[in-house]
Motif scaffolding. Sequence first.
Motif, mmCIF file in Angstrom:
data_model
loop_
_atom_site.group_PDB
_atom_site.id
_atom_site.type_symbol
_atom_site.label_atom_id
_atom_site.label_comp_id
_atom_site.label_asym_id
_atom_site.label_seq_id
_atom_site.Cartn_x
_atom_site.Cartn_y
_atom_site.Cartn_z
ATOM 1 N N PHE A 99 -20.884 -26.074 68.763
ATOM 2 C CA PHE A 99 -21.295 -26.977 67.702
ATOM 3 C C PHE A 99 -20.300 -27.012 66.544
ATOM 4 N N ASP A 100 -19.464 -25.973 66.423
ATOM 5 C CA ASP A 100 -18.409 -25.979 65.407
ATOM 6 C C ASP A 100 -17.304 -26.975 65.729
ATOM 7 N N ASP A 101 -17.363 -27.604 66.921
ATOM 8 C CA ASP A 101 -16.299 -28.520 67.372
ATOM 9 C C ASP A 101 -14.935 -27.832 67.320
ATOM 10 N N THR A 102 -14.894 -26.635 67.870
ATOM 11 C CA THR A 102 -13.709 -25.793 67.840
ATOM 12 C C THR A 102 -12.488 -26.524 68.390
ATOM 13 N N ALA A 103 -11.432 -26.601 67.594
ATOM 14 C CA ALA A 103 -10.136 -27.191 67.991
ATOM 15 C C ALA A 103 -10.269 -28.620 68.511
ATOM 16 N N LEU A 104 -11.279 -29.330 68.051
ATOM 17 C CA LEU A 104 -11.527 -30.685 68.565
ATOM 18 C C LEU A 104 -10.360 -31.629 68.285
ATOM 19 N N LYS A 105 -9.855 -31.629 67.055
ATOM 20 C CA LYS A 105 -8.759 -32.537 66.718
ATOM 21 C C LYS A 105 -7.535 -32.252 67.571
ATOM 22 N N GLU A 106 -7.176 -30.982 67.712
ATOM 23 C CA GLU A 106 -6.005 -30.618 68.508
ATOM 24 C C GLU A 106 -6.198 -31.009 69.969
ATOM 25 N N ALA A 107 -7.388 -30.778 70.498
ATOM 26 C CA ALA A 107 -7.662 -31.121 71.888
ATOM 27 C C ALA A 107 -7.554 -32.623 72.118
ATOM 28 N N VAL A 110 -4.444 -34.733 75.082
ATOM 29 C CA VAL A 110 -4.800 -35.240 76.406
ATOM 30 C C VAL A 110 -5.162 -36.716 76.303
ATOM 31 N N SER A 111 -5.132 -37.402 77.448
ATOM 32 C CA SER A 111 -5.390 -38.842 77.447
ATOM 33 C C SER A 111 -6.851 -39.186 77.702
ATOM 34 N N CYS A 112 -7.621 -38.272 78.272
ATOM 35 C CA CYS A 112 -9.027 -38.573 78.539
ATOM 36 C C CYS A 112 -9.850 -38.387 77.262
ATOM 37 N N PRO A 113 -11.048 -38.962 77.209
ATOM 38 C CA PRO A 113 -11.897 -38.766 76.030
ATOM 39 C C PRO A 113 -12.272 -37.300 75.839
ATOM 40 N N VAL A 114 -12.212 -36.836 74.597
ATOM 41 C CA VAL A 114 -12.650 -35.487 74.243
ATOM 42 C C VAL A 114 -13.664 -35.630 73.110
ATOM 43 N N ILE A 115 -14.810 -34.996 73.266
ATOM 44 C CA ILE A 115 -15.843 -35.110 72.248
ATOM 45 C C ILE A 115 -16.446 -33.735 71.988
ATOM 46 N N GLY A 116 -16.780 -33.476 70.740
ATOM 47 C CA GLY A 116 -17.466 -32.237 70.380
ATOM 48 C C GLY A 116 -18.957 -32.488 70.287
ATOM 49 N N ILE A 117 -19.743 -31.460 70.577
ATOM 50 C CA ILE A 117 -21.188 -31.680 70.551
ATOM 51 C C ILE A 117 -21.706 -31.880 69.126
ATOM 52 N N GLY A 118 -21.056 -31.250 68.158
ATOM 53 C CA GLY A 118 -21.414 -31.525 66.771
ATOM 54 C C GLY A 118 -21.064 -32.952 66.396
ATOM 55 N N GLY A 132 -13.844 -18.996 65.482
ATOM 56 C CA GLY A 132 -13.324 -20.272 65.953
ATOM 57 C C GLY A 132 -11.817 -20.278 66.069
ATOM 58 N N GLU A 133 -11.147 -19.713 65.074
ATOM 59 C CA GLU A 133 -9.680 -19.650 65.110
ATOM 60 C C GLU A 133 -9.189 -18.788 66.268
ATOM 61 N N ALA A 134 -9.879 -17.686 66.530
ATOM 62 C CA ALA A 134 -9.493 -16.813 67.631
ATOM 63 C C ALA A 134 -9.713 -17.481 68.986
ATOM 64 N N ALA A 135 -10.739 -18.310 69.068
ATOM 65 C CA ALA A 135 -11.074 -18.964 70.344
ATOM 66 C C ALA A 135 -10.182 -20.156 70.652
ATOM 67 N N ALA A 136 -9.590 -20.771 69.618
ATOM 68 C CA ALA A 136 -8.893 -22.046 69.795
ATOM 69 C C ALA A 136 -7.767 -22.016 70.826
ATOM 70 N N PRO A 137 -6.848 -21.053 70.815
ATOM 71 C CA PRO A 137 -5.749 -21.082 71.792
ATOM 72 C C PRO A 137 -6.228 -21.045 73.242
ATOM 73 N N HIS A 138 -7.227 -20.220 73.515
ATOM 74 C CA HIS A 138 -7.749 -20.127 74.881
ATOM 75 C C HIS A 138 -8.478 -21.414 75.267
ATOM 76 N N LEU A 139 -9.191 -21.995 74.320
ATOM 77 C CA LEU A 139 -9.860 -23.271 74.568
ATOM 78 C C LEU A 139 -8.844 -24.358 74.894
ATOM 79 N N LEU A 140 -7.773 -24.425 74.127
ATOM 80 C CA LEU A 140 -6.774 -25.470 74.349
ATOM 81 C C LEU A 140 -6.069 -25.300 75.686
ATOM 82 N N ASP A 141 -5.902 -24.068 76.143
ATOM 83 C CA ASP A 141 -5.356 -23.846 77.483
ATOM 84 C C ASP A 141 -6.260 -24.471 78.541
ATOM 85 N N LEU A 142 -7.564 -24.326 78.368
ATOM 86 C CA LEU A 142 -8.509 -24.909 79.314
ATOM 87 C C LEU A 142 -8.527 -26.433 79.216
#
Length: 213
Positions: free
Chosen positions: A76-84, A88-96, A49-59
Amino acid sequence: MAIVIINPNSTTSMTEAMVSVAQSAAPDLTFEGWTSEKGSPSIQGPEDGEAAAPHLLDLVDRASAQGAEGIIIGCFDDTALKEASQRVSCPVIGIGQASYHYAAMRGWRFSVVTTLAVSVPVLEANIRNQGLGHAVAKVRASNVPVLELEADPMCSARTIGEEALRAEQDDDISAVILGCAGMVQVVAVVRDALKIETIDPVACAAKCLKWMT
C-alpha cells in the motif's frame, strides 16, 4: 503472460492472498504472485520501503523481460512505484495509487485506515504527490502491525473495524480505504461494520489493470 503481483515483502502467504483477491475481482485476467525473497517480512515505514526497493525493482525488470502484461506493486506504500513505471513498457500500478484514484473518480471523500503510525507520513505524501490532497480527510493508524493481520485476523479485523467506524463517524467521508495489502483478510468484517463504502486496494488495482490492458 499473466499480470504479475509483486509483493516487496517476503511473506509468501500475503502474496497468495493478494492473488486470490485479484483473481476474484478480475476473473477475465490471469494473475501470478511473486514474492521478494530478499525483502523483510513486512514493510512498515520509509526505512523498510527504501530497503525493499532494489529487490522489488529487480523483480519488475524480470517480469517485464518475461513479457508481463502488467505489474501490480503489492504494497500500500506504493514502494518504488515511480521508478518501476519508468523502467518498463507495460502498465505498472500500485494498490494505494489505484484505490485513491478510484475513490476520487467516484467523487468520494475518503479516509485511509492503515497499520502503524510510522506509515502515515508516507501515505499522506503519496496522496499529495498524486494531486489528491483535496479528496482525503485523514490517514488513520489502527496500531495493528502488518504481520498481526495474519497471526490473528479476527482480532485485527475488530480493531481495524473500530478505527474505520470512527472515521465514518468523525471524518465526513463517503469511503474508507483499507491501507495495507495484508488487510485482504479483514475486508468483509470491516465492510459489514460500515454504512459507507469500504475499498479493498488489491481488488481495486486488479480492476484498474483490467481497464488498462
